[in-house]
Write a protein that holds these residues in place. Structure first.
Motif, PDB file in Angstrom:
ATOM      1  N   LYS A   9       0.826  -1.196   0.000  1.00  0.00           N
ATOM      2  CA  LYS A   9       0.000   0.000   0.000  1.00  0.00           C
ATOM      3  C   LYS A   9       0.870   1.259   0.000  1.00  0.00           C
ATOM      4  CE  LYS A   9      -4.282  -1.478   1.553  1.00  0.00           C
ATOM      5  NZ  LYS A   9      -5.118  -1.975   2.644  1.00  0.00           N
ATOM      6  N   ALA A  34      -4.437   9.269  -3.212  1.00  0.00           N
ATOM      7  CA  ALA A  34      -4.988   8.072  -2.570  1.00  0.00           C
ATOM      8  C   ALA A  34      -5.858   7.297  -3.554  1.00  0.00           C
ATOM      9  CB  ALA A  34      -5.796   8.481  -1.338  1.00  0.00           C
ATOM     10  N   VAL A  39      -6.509   3.404  -2.413  1.00  0.00           N
ATOM     11  CA  VAL A  39      -6.759   3.373  -0.970  1.00  0.00           C
ATOM     12  C   VAL A  39      -7.627   4.567  -0.596  1.00  0.00           C
ATOM     13  CG1 VAL A  39      -4.529   2.276  -0.553  1.00  0.00           C
ATOM     14  CG2 VAL A  39      -4.741   4.751  -0.359  1.00  0.00           C
ATOM     15  N   THR A  43      -6.311   6.680   4.612  1.00  0.00           N
ATOM     16  CA  THR A  43      -5.251   5.681   4.665  1.00  0.00           C
ATOM     17  C   THR A  43      -3.884   6.293   4.381  1.00  0.00           C
ATOM     18  OG1 THR A  43      -6.810   3.992   3.979  1.00  0.00           O
ATOM     19  CG2 THR A  43      -4.484   3.484   3.722  1.00  0.00           C
TER      20      THR A  43
END
Lengths: 188, 188, 188, 188
Positions: A9, A34, A39, A43
């Motif tokens: 990620k 993002a 995500v 996050t």
DNA sequence: GATGAATGAGGTTTCATTCAT
DNA sequence: TATGAATGAAACCTCATTCAT
């Protein structure tokens, strides 16, 4: 906190940042980054404390990636010219292969968000390159000039070369070789 | 007649833009720029339709200022080397004298707000420089390379030189001269 | 999961829009609308992409509300007159009960912010009404006139009736009944 | 001040206001209105103290224009039906001939910028119309209803008729005649 | 940890009105 | 009187960041 659970990620966010920054500059919205990373908005902030940190980390990542390439297969025992050429070619290849990364890298470079500390930390991993360039600075064309001038000059000519390679991709090989010759004649 | 548009005010806005951009990047707020210029927020928009136009105009202004300097006292009849050196020195001097303008210029240059049209219009006034650089491109080091490569290379090495002059102002003279030598050896 | 979007908040914003628009016209400030709704300025834009969308959604909401009322208890098997009267009375009652909504509705109607698409979508839910009015158009007074003329005429007379009911609330019942009689004599 | 030097300029401003308002609503910028009128931004304010006054004056102008038309050629001695039909037809013709004016008129009408005083002043010049409509109100369909209801109803049906004439200009004659029949059956 | 709704400061731009010319 | 530059409040909207879920 910056304790990343999922390296994937984290990498995705940095990748998203590259794309967004290349397209929209450093003003790129964290939400868009993002989104590109797949995500949630929030996050991003579990991986990077804030946007500034994200940009600094991205800078390190990009520099690190280039140096890793340069170091892999570095002809440590070869002549200075061969070593210089290795640095030249490797970076040029990377920049051509990843134009977005290069664009982001340039923008980060000229901006003021990258702290002195980050710039210092980016130097780690550059030992082999630095050694070669320092040796170069002892040579004719650069003798007596401040440390780092060789690196700056090389990178400067590279920027020019890259712009042209981007414009005339067919002449890539020629531009890469002739560009180095130019540099070499200048500093040798 | 109503009050005439004041060139001084226009200039003040551009000047304010230079300072704000140098400090805060292209994200500089138009309100801050207006404030620096000593005019009301709204006044900025009577001189420039929007921020994008302001930035493009600023780009033209900065380029124009440099070219004006280069053209003034251009040694048109002198040798290619002398002409090249004139270009080199004049630009370097300008950049050293106005570091904020240079910073703003660099940021504008790498950004995407400057349109192709603006870049084209900026070329006007650069005839003398272009002539010299084109002549240079017929020479050994650059022969066969795409048009414009000489200019790009020179400007690239200049950027490097300037960074160092900014850092070591005492070596200004030496860096200016040696920098040109570097370039000259590369391209001759 | 993060907090879910709250239908209550959405409704509150639309409600706030009704009040503000009724008082200040379509120029009503989004900030004021948000304030009335008890949410932050920015929150409004998580529910509606922009002001235009808010207005279009509000239009749909208001039309939908009326049609829901008309449809509930629609005397589908009754005579045309009874059905027409149902439409007439229901709408009039709604408009009297919610004068702000009616005001907003009128302003939206004559403005150009409501797109053709929105107007088309608003037609959904109006089937029963349309069926009755279409039947009406086959009758004497309207035969041969373009489709929709009955609806337009009814709604036009209603607007007139409502203005008067607003001014003379005590005659509400009489105006409602006599108004319909007027319409009926016109079209039958 | 409102003391107009040039009636032509005043008229031009009002004309410009009509066009701008028809296109952009009452939010139309005074600067744009002035531009359409071919006068300077500031000039507008020598003819009208502020925007509100401009709008109120425009309202009066538009109403006045219509009443002037109605009064010219008013068949004062004719039957009530003929007189009503004259009013009906004249207004409809005006609205069809000047759709922009009608649009502006509608927007002004439903807005809150038109003061009660302005609305009262607009009534002057409407004596003949009012007399006819008042007579109408003594008739069957409207007996006992509040004063003004006839006018409101007529104008309401006209709005509907106009919308349709605008959409189906070829049926103009038919719609004009049948529309009046509708009205007449309703009120007689 | 992951999510995305919520926030409100701040950004660009518009605009009615004033006032120097 | 006519002009349009000057003004700054206010409009719409964006965005980094927080926090309830």
């Amino acid at each position: 906190m910056a304790r990343a659970r999922s390296p994937e990620k984290r990498a995705a966010i940095l990748e998203g940042a590259v794309l967004e920054i290349a397209e929209n500059g450093l003003g790129a919205a964290t939400a868009k980054i993002a989104q590109r990373a797949g995500v949630a908005e929030g996050t991003l902030f579990t991986y990077f404390a804030n946007k500034e940190e994200l940009l600094n980390e991205l800078y390190l990542e990009l520099k690190g990636e280039v140096y890793a390439r340069v170091n892999a297969g570095f002809p440590q025992k070869a002549s200075l010219e061969r070593r210089a050429q290795h640095v030249w070619t490797t970076y040029l290849d990377w920049a051509i292969e990843f134009p977005m990364k290069r664009k982001a890298s340039v923008l980060l470079n000229v901006s003021d968000v990258i702290t002195a500390d980050t710039r210092a930390r980016a130097a780690i991993g550059r030992e082999l390159v630095d050694a070669a360039l320092t040796e170069l600075e002892g040579r004719g064309g650069l003798k007596g000039l401040p440390a780092g001038f060789a690196a700056a000059t090389m990178s400067a000519i590279q920027e020019a070369a890259m712009d042209f390679i981007a414009k005339y991709p067919k002449q890539r090989k020629d531009l890469t070789e002739r560009g180095f010759l130019l540099l070499w004649r200048a500093v040798k």
